[in-house]
Motif scaffolding. Structure first.
Motif, PDB file in Angstrom:
ATOM      1  N   GLN A   1       3.747  12.196  13.106  1.00 40.78           N
ATOM      2  CA  GLN A   1       2.797  12.396  12.011  1.00 40.78           C
ATOM      3  C   GLN A   1       3.470  12.254  10.651  1.00 40.78           C
ATOM      4  O   GLN A   1       2.889  11.682   9.725  1.00 40.78           O
ATOM      5  N   GLU A   2       4.702  12.749  10.527  1.00 46.04           N
ATOM      6  CA  GLU A   2       5.453  12.585   9.280  1.00 46.04           C
ATOM      7  C   GLU A   2       5.688  11.099   8.988  1.00 46.04           C
ATOM      8  O   GLU A   2       5.524  10.647   7.845  1.00 46.04           O
ATOM      9  N   ILE A   3       6.083  10.358   9.996  1.00 45.51           N
ATOM     10  CA  ILE A   3       6.361   8.929   9.820  1.00 45.51           C
ATOM     11  C   ILE A   3       5.076   8.177   9.500  1.00 45.51           C
ATOM     12  O   ILE A   3       5.067   7.301   8.633  1.00 45.51           O
ATOM     13  N   GLU A   4       3.981   8.509  10.177  1.00 45.20           N
ATOM     14  CA  GLU A   4       2.705   7.849   9.881  1.00 45.20           C
ATOM     15  C   GLU A   4       2.285   8.076   8.432  1.00 45.20           C
ATOM     16  O   GLU A   4       1.776   7.170   7.772  1.00 45.20           O
ATOM     17  N   GLN A   5       2.522   9.276   7.911  1.00 45.23           N
ATOM     18  CA  GLN A   5       2.201   9.575   6.510  1.00 45.23           C
ATOM     19  C   GLN A   5       3.059   8.730   5.578  1.00 45.23           C
ATOM     20  O   GLN A   5       2.564   8.146   4.613  1.00 45.23           O
ATOM     21  N   LYS A   6       4.351   8.645   5.881  1.00 42.18           N
ATOM     22  CA  LYS A   6       5.273   7.860   5.056  1.00 42.18           C
ATOM     23  C   LYS A   6       4.900   6.372   5.108  1.00 42.18           C
ATOM     24  O   LYS A   6       4.923   5.685   4.078  1.00 42.18           O
ATOM     25  N   ILE A   7       4.522   5.879   6.294  1.00 41.90           N
ATOM     26  CA  ILE A   7       4.104   4.486   6.435  1.00 41.90           C
ATOM     27  C   ILE A   7       2.866   4.220   5.592  1.00 41.90           C
ATOM     28  O   ILE A   7       2.768   3.194   4.914  1.00 41.90           O
ATOM     29  N   GLN A   8       1.920   5.146   5.612  1.00 41.04           N
ATOM     30  CA  GLN A   8       0.698   4.979   4.820  1.00 41.04           C
ATOM     31  C   GLN A   8       1.030   4.930   3.329  1.00 41.04           C
ATOM     32  O   GLN A   8       0.506   4.087   2.601  1.00 41.04           O
ATOM     33  N   GLU A   9       1.907   5.812   2.879  1.00 41.55           N
ATOM     34  CA  GLU A   9       2.314   5.813   1.469  1.00 41.55           C
ATOM     35  C   GLU A   9       3.006   4.503   1.102  1.00 41.55           C
ATOM     36  O   GLU A   9       2.734   3.921   0.046  1.00 41.55           O
ATOM     37  N   LEU A  10       3.905   4.038   1.961  1.00 43.59           N
ATOM     38  CA  LEU A  10       4.596   2.774   1.703  1.00 43.59           C
ATOM     39  C   LEU A  10       3.621   1.609   1.707  1.00 43.59           C
ATOM     40  O   LEU A  10       3.714   0.712   0.868  1.00 43.59           O
ATOM     41  N   ASP A  11       2.691   1.614   2.639  1.00 42.09           N
ATOM     42  CA  ASP A  11       1.692   0.551   2.732  1.00 42.09           C
ATOM     43  C   ASP A  11       0.887   0.465   1.433  1.00 42.09           C
ATOM     44  O   ASP A  11       0.674  -0.627   0.892  1.00 42.09           O
ATOM     45  N   GLU A  12       0.475   1.609   0.927  1.00 41.87           N
ATOM     46  CA  GLU A  12      -0.282   1.630  -0.332  1.00 41.87           C
ATOM     47  C   GLU A  12       0.575   1.133  -1.489  1.00 41.87           C
ATOM     48  O   GLU A  12       0.125   0.343  -2.318  1.00 41.87           O
ATOM     49  N   TRP A  13       1.843   1.573  -1.550  1.00 46.36           N
ATOM     50  CA  TRP A  13       2.733   1.148  -2.629  1.00 46.36           C
ATOM     51  C   TRP A  13       2.973  -0.354  -2.538  1.00 46.36           C
ATOM     52  O   TRP A  13       2.908  -1.061  -3.557  1.00 46.36           O
ATOM     53  N   LEU A  14       3.236  -0.851  -1.335  1.00 45.07           N
ATOM     54  CA  LEU A  14       3.501  -2.280  -1.152  1.00 45.07           C
ATOM     55  C   LEU A  14       2.282  -3.111  -1.541  1.00 45.07           C
ATOM     56  O   LEU A  14       2.416  -4.179  -2.147  1.00 45.07           O
ATOM     57  N   SER A  15       1.100  -2.625  -1.231  1.00 49.01           N
ATOM     58  CA  SER A  15      -0.126  -3.342  -1.596  1.00 49.01           C
ATOM     59  C   SER A  15      -0.291  -3.434  -3.111  1.00 49.01           C
ATOM     60  O   SER A  15      -0.699  -4.465  -3.645  1.00 49.01           O
ATOM     61  N   ARG A  16       0.033  -2.351  -3.788  1.00 51.84           N
ATOM     62  CA  ARG A  16      -0.122  -2.317  -5.257  1.00 51.84           C
ATOM     63  C   ARG A  16       0.971  -3.111  -5.972  1.00 51.84           C
ATOM     64  O   ARG A  16       0.763  -3.563  -7.089  1.00 51.84           O
ATOM     65  N   ASN A  17       2.125  -3.238  -5.351  1.00 43.13           N
ATOM     66  CA  ASN A  17       3.275  -3.806  -6.048  1.00 43.13           C
ATOM     67  C   ASN A  17       3.787  -5.114  -5.458  1.00 43.13           C
ATOM     68  O   ASN A  17       4.936  -5.491  -5.679  1.00 43.13           O
ATOM     69  N   ALA A  18       2.946  -5.806  -4.725  1.00 44.60           N
ATOM     70  CA  ALA A  18       3.361  -7.087  -4.139  1.00 44.60           C
ATOM     71  C   ALA A  18       3.778  -8.043  -5.237  1.00 44.60           C
ATOM     72  O   ALA A  18       3.096  -8.155  -6.267  1.00 44.60           O
ATOM     73  N   PRO A  19       4.913  -8.751  -5.040  1.00 44.51           N
ATOM     74  CA  PRO A  19       5.340  -9.686  -6.076  1.00 44.51           C
ATOM     75  C   PRO A  19       4.319 -10.830  -6.247  1.00 44.51           C
ATOM     76  O   PRO A  19       3.717 -11.256  -5.276  1.00 44.51           O
TER      77      PRO A  19
END
Length: 122
Positions: A102-120
């Motif tokens: 569950q901790e990793i799934e939360q971190k993955i979700q946060e990273l996924d959102e960040w990556l979506s917002r900050n794609a080069p």
């Protein structure tokens, strides 16, 4: 925007993308451990079915409730779940692994959102 700032953003993006990929693999490994504990199976990376069980069965674990591990085998056409009873002697170990999942799934979700917002920008 200056070139140094763009480069730093791209470097940060690449670092977070690598972390995202690493966490996805760690998540699969943890779910496999849970599956193997619950089914009393022993499997190592050299076994022929290791990859299939890791990527296509254990990866489908999506919940643990009422002493049962719930796997989702749904397709667009039908909803299908399978439940595996958690052996009493493995319950604590499985729940510790599930907390980590569950901790990793939360971190993955946060990273996924960040990556979506900050794609080069290509």
């Amino acid at each position: 925007m200056n070139c140094k700032h763009v480069f730093e953003n791209e470097q940060e993006y690449e670092e977070r993308l690598e972390e995202y990929k690493r966490l996805k693999e760690e998540l699969k490994d943890l779910k496999l451990q849970i599956y193997l504990l619950a089914t009393n199976n022993v499997l190592n990376e050299n076994d022929e079915e290791y990859g299939y069980i890791r990527d296509h069965i254990a990866a489908r674990i999506y919940d643990i409730k009422n002493d049962m591990i719930v796997l989702d085998f749904s397709s667009p056409a039908e909803a299908k779940t399978r439940k595996i009873k958690i052996p009493k002697d493995k319950e604590q170990e499985i729940m510790e692994l599930w907390n980590r999942v569950q901790e990793i799934e939360q971190k993955i979700q946060e990273l996924d959102e960040w990556l979506s917002r900050n794609a080069p920008i290509e």
